[in-house]
Design a protein around this motif. Structure first.
Motif, PDB file in Angstrom:
ATOM      1  N   LYS A  20       0.919  -1.322  -0.002  1.00 30.35           N
ATOM      2  CA  LYS A  20       0.076  -0.050   0.118  1.00 30.35           C
ATOM      3  C   LYS A  20       0.734   1.150   0.051  1.00 30.35           C
ATOM      4  O   LYS A  20       0.523   2.288  -0.804  1.00 30.35           O
ATOM      5  N   ASP A  37      -0.304   6.971   5.301  1.00 30.80           N
ATOM      6  CA  ASP A  37      -0.521   5.650   5.661  1.00 30.80           C
ATOM      7  C   ASP A  37      -1.063   5.781   7.066  1.00 30.80           C
ATOM      8  O   ASP A  37      -0.433   6.127   8.134  1.00 30.80           O
ATOM      9  N   THR A  38      -2.306   5.086   7.528  1.00 31.00           N
ATOM     10  CA  THR A  38      -2.998   5.451   8.709  1.00 31.00           C
ATOM     11  C   THR A  38      -2.381   4.532   9.907  1.00 31.00           C
ATOM     12  O   THR A  38      -2.318   4.463  11.086  1.00 31.00           O
ATOM     13  N   GLY A  39      -1.643   3.167   9.202  1.00 26.06           N
ATOM     14  CA  GLY A  39      -1.034   2.376  10.031  1.00 26.06           C
ATOM     15  C   GLY A  39       0.415   3.256  10.972  1.00 26.06           C
ATOM     16  O   GLY A  39       0.380   2.887  12.171  1.00 26.06           O
ATOM     17  N   ARG A  43       0.780   2.880  14.973  1.00 27.97           N
ATOM     18  CA  ARG A  43       2.346   2.528  15.532  1.00 27.97           C
ATOM     19  C   ARG A  43       2.573   3.614  16.576  1.00 27.97           C
ATOM     20  O   ARG A  43       3.296   3.526  17.629  1.00 27.97           O
ATOM     21  N   VAL A 103       0.890  -3.530  18.367  1.00 27.56           N
ATOM     22  CA  VAL A 103       0.141  -2.662  17.597  1.00 27.56           C
ATOM     23  C   VAL A 103      -1.158  -3.241  17.340  1.00 27.56           C
ATOM     24  O   VAL A 103      -2.053  -2.593  17.554  1.00 27.56           O
ATOM     25  N   SER A 104      -1.259  -4.491  17.052  1.00 28.58           N
ATOM     26  CA  SER A 104      -2.611  -5.082  16.483  1.00 28.58           C
ATOM     27  C   SER A 104      -3.523  -5.254  17.879  1.00 28.58           C
ATOM     28  O   SER A 104      -4.812  -5.337  17.638  1.00 28.58           O
ATOM     29  N   ALA A 107      -4.924  -1.472  18.360  1.00 27.62           N
ATOM     30  CA  ALA A 107      -5.773  -1.026  17.327  1.00 27.62           C
ATOM     31  C   ALA A 107      -7.103  -1.816  17.209  1.00 27.62           C
ATOM     32  O   ALA A 107      -8.062  -1.323  16.382  1.00 27.62           O
ATOM     33  N   ARG A 113      -9.933   3.677  18.265  1.00 32.39           N
ATOM     34  CA  ARG A 113     -10.255   3.889  16.770  1.00 32.39           C
ATOM     35  C   ARG A 113     -11.115   4.975  16.638  1.00 32.39           C
ATOM     36  O   ARG A 113     -10.861   5.727  15.619  1.00 32.39           O
ATOM     37  N   GLY A 133      -4.781   2.050   4.643  1.00 28.11           N
ATOM     38  CA  GLY A 133      -4.987   1.413   5.883  1.00 28.11           C
ATOM     39  C   GLY A 133      -5.881   0.098   5.805  1.00 28.11           C
ATOM     40  O   GLY A 133      -5.524  -0.750   4.943  1.00 28.11           O
ATOM     41  N   ARG A 134      -6.600  -0.189   6.640  1.00 20.62           N
ATOM     42  CA  ARG A 134      -7.472  -1.476   6.598  1.00 20.62           C
ATOM     43  C   ARG A 134      -8.830  -1.214   6.552  1.00 20.62           C
ATOM     44  O   ARG A 134      -9.792  -1.999   6.153  1.00 20.62           O
ATOM     45  N   ASP A 135      -9.474   0.047   7.079  1.00 21.34           N
ATOM     46  CA  ASP A 135     -10.754   0.415   7.259  1.00 21.34           C
ATOM     47  C   ASP A 135     -11.136   1.701   6.497  1.00 21.34           C
ATOM     48  O   ASP A 135     -12.076   2.306   6.865  1.00 21.34           O
ATOM     49  N   ILE A 136     -10.401   2.141   5.536  1.00 22.36           N
ATOM     50  CA  ILE A 136     -10.572   3.560   5.177  1.00 22.36           C
ATOM     51  C   ILE A 136     -11.503   3.566   4.103  1.00 22.36           C
ATOM     52  O   ILE A 136     -12.586   4.342   4.219  1.00 22.36           O
ATOM     53  N   ARG A 184      -0.668 -11.413  11.951  1.00 18.47           N
ATOM     54  CA  ARG A 184      -1.276 -10.039  11.839  1.00 18.47           C
ATOM     55  C   ARG A 184      -2.447 -10.199  10.972  1.00 18.47           C
ATOM     56  O   ARG A 184      -3.466  -9.514  11.244  1.00 18.47           O
ATOM     57  N   ASP A 188      -5.936  -8.773  12.310  1.00 17.03           N
ATOM     58  CA  ASP A 188      -6.938  -7.630  11.509  1.00 17.03           C
ATOM     59  C   ASP A 188      -7.998  -8.164  10.893  1.00 17.03           C
ATOM     60  O   ASP A 188      -9.030  -7.240  10.834  1.00 17.03           O
ATOM     61  N   ARG A 191     -10.983  -9.072  13.897  1.00 16.37           N
ATOM     62  CA  ARG A 191     -11.316  -8.280  15.138  1.00 16.37           C
ATOM     63  C   ARG A 191     -12.799  -7.813  15.074  1.00 16.37           C
ATOM     64  O   ARG A 191     -13.266  -7.948  13.887  1.00 16.37           O
TER      65      ARG A 191
HETATM   66  O1   DC Z   1      -0.118  -1.003   8.174  1.00 14.32           O
HETATM   67  P1   DC Z   1       0.622  -1.184   9.179  1.00 14.32           P
HETATM   68  O2   DC Z   1       1.208  -2.515   9.301  1.00 14.32           O
HETATM   69  O3   DC Z   1       1.503  -0.138   9.795  1.00 14.32           O
HETATM   70  O4   DC Z   1      -0.425  -1.318  10.429  1.00 14.32           O
HETATM   71  C1   DC Z   1      -0.169  -1.514  11.846  1.00 14.32           C
HETATM   72  C2   DC Z   1      -1.226  -1.872  12.596  1.00 14.32           C
HETATM   73  O5   DC Z   1      -2.296  -0.855  12.783  1.00 14.32           O
HETATM   74  C3   DC Z   1      -1.922  -3.263  12.119  1.00 14.32           C
HETATM   75  O6   DC Z   1      -2.048  -4.502  13.030  1.00 14.32           O
HETATM   76  C4   DC Z   1      -3.295  -2.985  11.627  1.00 14.32           C
HETATM   77  C5   DC Z   1      -3.569  -1.579  12.201  1.00 14.32           C
HETATM   78  N1   DC Z   1      -4.270  -0.765  11.444  1.00 14.32           N
HETATM   79  C6   DC Z   1      -5.500  -0.715  11.606  1.00 14.32           C
HETATM   80  O7   DC Z   1      -6.144  -1.528  12.540  1.00 14.32           O
HETATM   81  N2   DC Z   1      -6.364   0.338  10.723  1.00 14.32           N
HETATM   82  C7   DC Z   1      -5.829   1.246   9.987  1.00 14.32           C
HETATM   83  N3   DC Z   1      -6.353   1.928   9.305  1.00 14.32           N
HETATM   84  C8   DC Z   1      -4.387   1.196   9.783  1.00 14.32           C
HETATM   85  C9   DC Z   1      -3.607   0.084  10.598  1.00 14.32           C
END
Ligand code: DC
Length: 228
Positions: A20, A37-39, A43, A103-104, A107, A113, A133-136, A184, A188, A191
């Motif tokens: 990404k 990058d929202t990760g 972090r 981190v997870s 998160a 959140r 990210g994961r939830d954008i 991971r 992710d 959850r």
């Molecule tokens: O993308 P990354 O590996 O840097 O993300 C780090 C952690 O944050 C990963 O466990 C997922 C979580 N995360 C999330 O839950 N929602 C997001 N929008 C971005 C990352």
């Protein structure tokens, strides 16, 4: 660069190590957009949690801490945005194993959140932004004009991460990298709140056999198509 681009927001989601950030940075450069990058926020916040010494199980203390935390977004290189937490630049600390390992867990906390989503939406008000990210696409910016969900097998992603770590001259074992990614992915995707999944209207791109440039070109073409 495409002139008179109407599109303002691109949501880019996908599992760990799918590319990404690499795709987002290159695409941002060719569109004249910013990339975030929202990760990075999860972090940076985990880094703060570790420093303050709160347990990842103490949901209420984590939510309170998130509410008291200040996030500022600052441009780095060529449109890439970094985050400053409580005035501190922690970008060199957030890839460490301590943060990686926790981190997870952080998160998955709803109160954390909520704060992140509010801040991310505030950032998106500037427009001309690719947010990863994961939830954008599902939660943070469901109104984004273009939603991309990148996929690749866990073996291919482990290979990419392995090569990246080797290039950085870090000590690395392929099987450990693979096991870490599988764990991971599981955290992710399973959850309760905002699990990793494509939005109904996301365009899924399988990057398994594509080069970075091919992925970027494919998304660029989608942007051109939407603009026409
Ligand atoms: O993308 P990354 O590996 O840097 O993300 C780090 C952690 O944050 C990963 O466990 C997922 C979580 N995360 C999330 O839950 N929602 C997001 N929008 C971005 C990352």
């Amino acid at each position: 660069m495409i002139g008179n681009l109407k599109l303002q927001l691109i949501a880019m989601d996908g599992p760990v190590a799918v590319g990404k950030s690499s795709v987002g940075r290159l695409l941002a450069r060719s569109l004249g957009f910013s990339f975030f990058d929202t990760g990075f926020m999860y972090r940076a916040f985990t880094w703060k949690v570790l420093r303050v010494g709160i347990s990842p199980d103490d949901v209420s203390a984590l939510s309170q801490l998130a509410n008291k935390t200040r996030f500022d977004f600052v441009p780095c290189q060529e449109g890439y945005l970094s985050v400053i937490i409580d005035g501190e630049d922690v970008s060199s600390d957030i890839l460490c194993p301590e943060v990686e390992g926790k981190v997870s867990l952080i998160a998955r906390v709803a109160g954390v959140r909520q704060v992140m989503v509010t801040q991310q939406r505030r950032l998106a008000e500037q427009g001309k932004l690719i947010m990863a990210g994961r939830d954008i696409g599902t939660v943070v910016l469901p109104w984004a004009e273009l939603k991309i969900f990148l996929v690749a097998s866990v073996e291919e992603r482990a290979n990419r991460r392995y090569r990246e770590l080797l290039e950085r001259e870090e000590k690395v074992d392929y099987n450990i990298t693979l096991a870490d990614l599988e764990k991971r992915d599981d955290n992710d995707s399973h959850r309760v709140i905002s699990p990793l999944k494509p939005a109904d209207d996301a365009i899924i791109i399988d990057t398994e056999n594509l080069s970075l440039k091919q992925v970027v070109d494919r998304i660029y073409d989608l942007v051109v198509g939407l603009n026409g």
